[in-house]
Design a protein around this motif. Structure first.
Motif, PDB file in Angstrom:
ATOM      1  N   VAL A 258      77.224  56.214  13.765  1.00  0.00           N
ATOM      2  CA  VAL A 258      77.308  57.561  13.346  1.00  0.00           C
ATOM      3  C   VAL A 258      78.695  58.200  13.962  1.00  0.00           C
ATOM      4  O   VAL A 258      79.264  57.855  14.922  1.00  0.00           O
ATOM      5  CB  VAL A 258      76.337  58.318  13.931  1.00  0.00           C
ATOM      6  N   VAL A 259      79.729  58.838  13.069  1.00  0.00           N
ATOM      7  CA  VAL A 259      80.699  59.371  13.433  1.00  0.00           C
ATOM      8  C   VAL A 259      80.354  60.984  13.780  1.00  0.00           C
ATOM      9  O   VAL A 259      79.708  61.688  13.134  1.00  0.00           O
ATOM     10  CB  VAL A 259      81.775  59.469  12.466  1.00  0.00           C
ATOM     11  N   ILE A 260      81.108  61.552  15.027  1.00  0.00           N
ATOM     12  CA  ILE A 260      80.675  62.937  15.293  1.00  0.00           C
ATOM     13  C   ILE A 260      82.188  63.345  15.467  1.00  0.00           C
ATOM     14  O   ILE A 260      83.004  62.877  16.276  1.00  0.00           O
ATOM     15  CB  ILE A 260      79.827  63.098  16.667  1.00  0.00           C
ATOM     16  N   ASP A 261      82.384  64.360  14.694  1.00  0.00           N
ATOM     17  CA  ASP A 261      83.660  65.244  14.783  1.00  0.00           C
ATOM     18  C   ASP A 261      83.419  66.515  15.579  1.00  0.00           C
ATOM     19  O   ASP A 261      82.757  67.766  15.205  1.00  0.00           O
ATOM     20  CB  ASP A 261      84.103  65.575  13.622  1.00  0.00           C
ATOM     21  N   PHE A 262      83.848  66.605  16.839  1.00  0.00           N
ATOM     22  CA  PHE A 262      83.649  67.830  17.833  1.00  0.00           C
ATOM     23  C   PHE A 262      85.022  68.589  17.395  1.00  0.00           C
ATOM     24  O   PHE A 262      85.023  69.753  18.234  1.00  0.00           O
ATOM     25  CB  PHE A 262      83.945  67.324  19.174  1.00  0.00           C
ATOM     26  N   GLY A 263      86.041  68.534  16.492  1.00  0.00           N
ATOM     27  CA  GLY A 263      87.043  69.379  16.454  1.00  0.00           C
ATOM     28  C   GLY A 263      86.710  70.421  15.579  1.00  0.00           C
ATOM     29  O   GLY A 263      85.408  70.568  14.934  1.00  0.00           O
ATOM     30  N   THR A 264      87.798  71.211  15.126  1.00  0.00           N
ATOM     31  CA  THR A 264      87.478  72.441  14.367  1.00  0.00           C
ATOM     32  C   THR A 264      88.175  71.955  12.783  1.00  0.00           C
ATOM     33  O   THR A 264      89.379  71.928  12.931  1.00  0.00           O
ATOM     34  CB  THR A 264      88.064  73.592  14.707  1.00  0.00           C
ATOM     35  N   SER A 265      87.356  71.558  12.115  1.00  0.00           N
ATOM     36  CA  SER A 265      87.568  70.972  10.742  1.00  0.00           C
ATOM     37  C   SER A 265      87.640  71.798   9.493  1.00  0.00           C
ATOM     38  O   SER A 265      86.733  72.604   9.435  1.00  0.00           O
ATOM     39  CB  SER A 265      87.386  69.547  10.618  1.00  0.00           C
ATOM     40  N   ILE A 266      88.043  71.593   8.352  1.00  0.00           N
ATOM     41  CA  ILE A 266      87.798  72.156   7.048  1.00  0.00           C
ATOM     42  C   ILE A 266      86.429  71.724   6.529  1.00  0.00           C
ATOM     43  O   ILE A 266      86.657  70.495   6.513  1.00  0.00           O
ATOM     44  CB  ILE A 266      88.952  71.947   6.234  1.00  0.00           C
ATOM     45  N   PRO A 267      85.552  72.402   6.271  1.00  0.00           N
ATOM     46  CA  PRO A 267      84.186  71.848   5.889  1.00  0.00           C
ATOM     47  C   PRO A 267      84.551  70.976   4.439  1.00  0.00           C
ATOM     48  O   PRO A 267      83.597  69.981   4.637  1.00  0.00           O
ATOM     49  CB  PRO A 267      83.287  73.146   5.580  1.00  0.00           C
ATOM     50  N   ALA A 268      85.095  71.364   3.630  1.00  0.00           N
ATOM     51  CA  ALA A 268      85.160  70.526   2.437  1.00  0.00           C
ATOM     52  C   ALA A 268      85.906  68.937   2.846  1.00  0.00           C
ATOM     53  O   ALA A 268      85.274  68.035   2.274  1.00  0.00           O
ATOM     54  CB  ALA A 268      86.361  71.152   1.308  1.00  0.00           C
ATOM     55  N   SER A 269      86.682  69.071   3.889  1.00  0.00           N
ATOM     56  CA  SER A 269      87.135  67.635   4.173  1.00  0.00           C
ATOM     57  C   SER A 269      86.082  66.970   4.965  1.00  0.00           C
ATOM     58  O   SER A 269      85.868  65.727   4.711  1.00  0.00           O
ATOM     59  CB  SER A 269      88.405  67.842   5.250  1.00  0.00           C
ATOM     60  N   THR A 270      85.146  67.705   5.727  1.00  0.00           N
ATOM     61  CA  THR A 270      84.071  66.875   6.514  1.00  0.00           C
ATOM     62  C   THR A 270      83.248  66.433   5.557  1.00  0.00           C
ATOM     63  O   THR A 270      82.698  65.349   5.750  1.00  0.00           O
ATOM     64  CB  THR A 270      83.383  68.243   7.422  1.00  0.00           C
ATOM     65  N   ARG A 271      82.825  67.367   4.501  1.00  0.00           N
ATOM     66  CA  ARG A 271      81.874  66.805   3.473  1.00  0.00           C
ATOM     67  C   ARG A 271      82.364  65.488   2.747  1.00  0.00           C
ATOM     68  O   ARG A 271      81.668  64.521   2.586  1.00  0.00           O
ATOM     69  CB  ARG A 271      81.353  67.896   2.705  1.00  0.00           C
ATOM     70  N   LYS A 272      83.763  65.375   2.631  1.00  0.00           N
ATOM     71  CA  LYS A 272      84.184  64.071   1.730  1.00  0.00           C
ATOM     72  C   LYS A 272      83.801  62.993   2.572  1.00  0.00           C
ATOM     73  O   LYS A 272      83.787  62.056   2.216  1.00  0.00           O
ATOM     74  CB  LYS A 272      85.864  64.556   1.388  1.00  0.00           C
ATOM     75  N   ILE A 273      84.449  63.320   3.991  1.00  0.00           N
ATOM     76  CA  ILE A 273      84.397  62.016   4.964  1.00  0.00           C
ATOM     77  C   ILE A 273      82.984  61.665   5.067  1.00  0.00           C
ATOM     78  O   ILE A 273      82.751  60.483   4.957  1.00  0.00           O
ATOM     79  CB  ILE A 273      84.919  62.437   6.130  1.00  0.00           C
ATOM     80  N   GLY A 274      81.931  62.409   5.051  1.00  0.00           N
ATOM     81  CA  GLY A 274      80.768  62.194   5.042  1.00  0.00           C
ATOM     82  C   GLY A 274      80.174  61.316   3.905  1.00  0.00           C
ATOM     83  O   GLY A 274      79.267  60.443   4.044  1.00  0.00           O
ATOM     84  N   ALA A 275      80.684  61.759   2.964  1.00  0.00           N
ATOM     85  CA  ALA A 275      80.087  60.844   1.586  1.00  0.00           C
ATOM     86  C   ALA A 275      80.767  59.629   1.608  1.00  0.00           C
ATOM     87  O   ALA A 275      80.134  58.503   1.246  1.00  0.00           O
ATOM     88  CB  ALA A 275      80.556  61.773   0.437  1.00  0.00           C
ATOM     89  N   ASP A 276      81.947  59.327   2.029  1.00  0.00           N
ATOM     90  CA  ASP A 276      82.548  58.025   2.191  1.00  0.00           C
ATOM     91  C   ASP A 276      81.948  57.057   3.286  1.00  0.00           C
ATOM     92  O   ASP A 276      81.859  55.954   2.981  1.00  0.00           O
ATOM     93  CB  ASP A 276      83.884  58.144   2.649  1.00  0.00           C
ATOM     94  N   LEU A 277      81.398  57.684   4.096  1.00  0.00           N
ATOM     95  CA  LEU A 277      80.925  57.238   5.251  1.00  0.00           C
ATOM     96  C   LEU A 277      79.285  56.543   5.000  1.00  0.00           C
ATOM     97  O   LEU A 277      78.995  55.638   5.073  1.00  0.00           O
ATOM     98  CB  LEU A 277      80.647  57.924   6.706  1.00  0.00           C
ATOM     99  N   ALA A 278      78.578  57.449   4.137  1.00  0.00           N
ATOM    100  CA  ALA A 278      77.415  57.294   3.585  1.00  0.00           C
ATOM    101  C   ALA A 278      77.396  56.237   2.686  1.00  0.00           C
ATOM    102  O   ALA A 278      76.580  55.203   2.440  1.00  0.00           O
ATOM    103  CB  ALA A 278      76.646  58.749   3.171  1.00  0.00           C
ATOM    104  N   ALA A 279      78.675  56.034   1.985  1.00  0.00           N
ATOM    105  CA  ALA A 279      78.627  54.722   1.128  1.00  0.00           C
ATOM    106  C   ALA A 279      78.851  53.411   1.538  1.00  0.00           C
ATOM    107  O   ALA A 279      78.540  52.598   1.097  1.00  0.00           O
ATOM    108  CB  ALA A 279      79.882  55.104   0.193  1.00  0.00           C
ATOM    109  N   LYS A 280      79.249  53.499   3.000  1.00  0.00           N
ATOM    110  CA  LYS A 280      79.242  52.282   3.752  1.00  0.00           C
ATOM    111  C   LYS A 280      77.989  52.180   4.557  1.00  0.00           C
ATOM    112  O   LYS A 280      77.989  51.452   5.643  1.00  0.00           O
ATOM    113  CB  LYS A 280      80.435  52.140   4.598  1.00  0.00           C
TER     114      LYS A 280
END
Length: 309
Positions: A109-131
């Motif tokens: 599990v990757v936890i992002d504690f920073g303040t990020s752009i939600p669209a970027s977060t969802r993209k990374i989440g999808a790429d992680l889920a694929a693995k």
């Protein structure tokens, strides 16, 4: 799961909690460095990585181990925590031959504690889920001092089962952990929160500056405003600087403008706009252009005080 607040009542990470997870932590700035120290105080020795060496050396001296790349960390850790400055930095850590995704394990599990752009977060989440890996966005409220004592406010979002898996660790770092639903909701909420907060501080700072130019005593203005509904912790920060010359909000003009930019990008993605945020960002950027980027946000009072029409 009912969305809402989970208060920290137990800081013990028991052996049943993800089988004593190996934790990695990237980004040991003021906030992240104190979060790592909090983990160590509570018996967790993380694998750490940071651009500058000094905070890594301090963590290692207390018992942490260091990683050279995100890939190396991902190959060793069950939970990887990020506390870095921008979405670009997060993406830089995730992708590439030495990135986290290159070494990620199933179930991590990757936890992002920073303040990020939600669209970027969802993209990374999808790429992680694929693995076979998960992601939680968990931006923070409160200060580095709270981080050291495990008293942060944490706005967590993501798959419910993934959230439940890492909740015991979040409870070590946070006094109040809010579960907000689907991935990206944490970063969305944080951007809305910072839009409201930084717009309030900017407006109040200009109010003190206009009073000064109009010959109204700033202390007197504060006495009047604080006796009514405008009173708030943000007003206290603004008053401390504009009246008492004490700057202690601990959030820079540059960081505020970065977050306003992310908020504006988010509302554009939502098919709308925020002229209020545009105005706040314009003033923050003007203060940056005047050489004030590292100053705490209430210090924008100085920019407004000297602003010519």
């Amino acid at each position: 799961m009912v969305y809402g607040l989970h208060q920290n009542t137990d800081r013990t990470l028991r052996s049943s909690d993800m089988q004593n997870p190996a934790i990695g932590f990237i980004g040991l700035g003021l906030m992240g460095g104190n979060m790592v120290e909090c983990l160590q105080t509570n018996g967790i020795e993380p694998v750490v990585m940071n651009r500058s060496e000094a905070p890594v050396a301090a963590a290692v001296a207390r018992g942490a181990r260091r990683a050279k790349t995100g890939r190396e960390m991902a190959s060793e850790c069950d939970i990887i925590m990020l506390c870095v400055t921008t979405s670009d930095v997060v993406e830089g850590l995730m992708y590439g031959d030495d990135g986290i995704l290159a070494g990620i394990k199933d179930g991590t599990v990757v936890i992002d504690f920073g303040t990020s752009i939600p669209a970027s977060t969802r993209k990374i989440g999808a790429d992680l889920a694929a693995k076979g890996a998960g992601m939680i966005d968990a931006p923070l409220g409160r200060t580095p001092a709270h981080a050291k004592d495990g008293l942060l406010n944490i706005m967590a979002a993501g798959d419910e089962q993934t959230y439940e898996k890492v909740l015991p660790v979040l409870n070590i770092l946070g006094e109040n952990v809010f579960y907000l639903g689907a991935l990206g909701a944490g970063h969305t909420t944080k951007l809305i929160n910072n839009f409201m907060g930084m717009t309030t501080v900017t407006a109040m700072s200009q109010a003190f500056a206009v009073a000064d130019r109009a010959g109204v005593d700033r202390q007197q203005l504060y006495d009047i405003m604080s006796a009514g509904p405008s009173n708030s912790p943000f007003m206290q920060f603004c008053k401390k600087y504009a009246v008492d010359d004490v700057s202690d909000l601990g959030f820079s003009i540059a960081n505020a403008n970065k977050d306003l930019g992310y908020f504006l990008e988010m509302v554009k993605d939502l098919g709308t706009r925020s002229e209020i945020a545009e105005g706040t960002s314009h003033n923050l950027q003007a203060a940056i252009d005047a050489g004030m980027s590292d100053g705490n946000v209430p210090e924008i009072f100085d920019y407004f005080k000297d602003l010519k029409g």
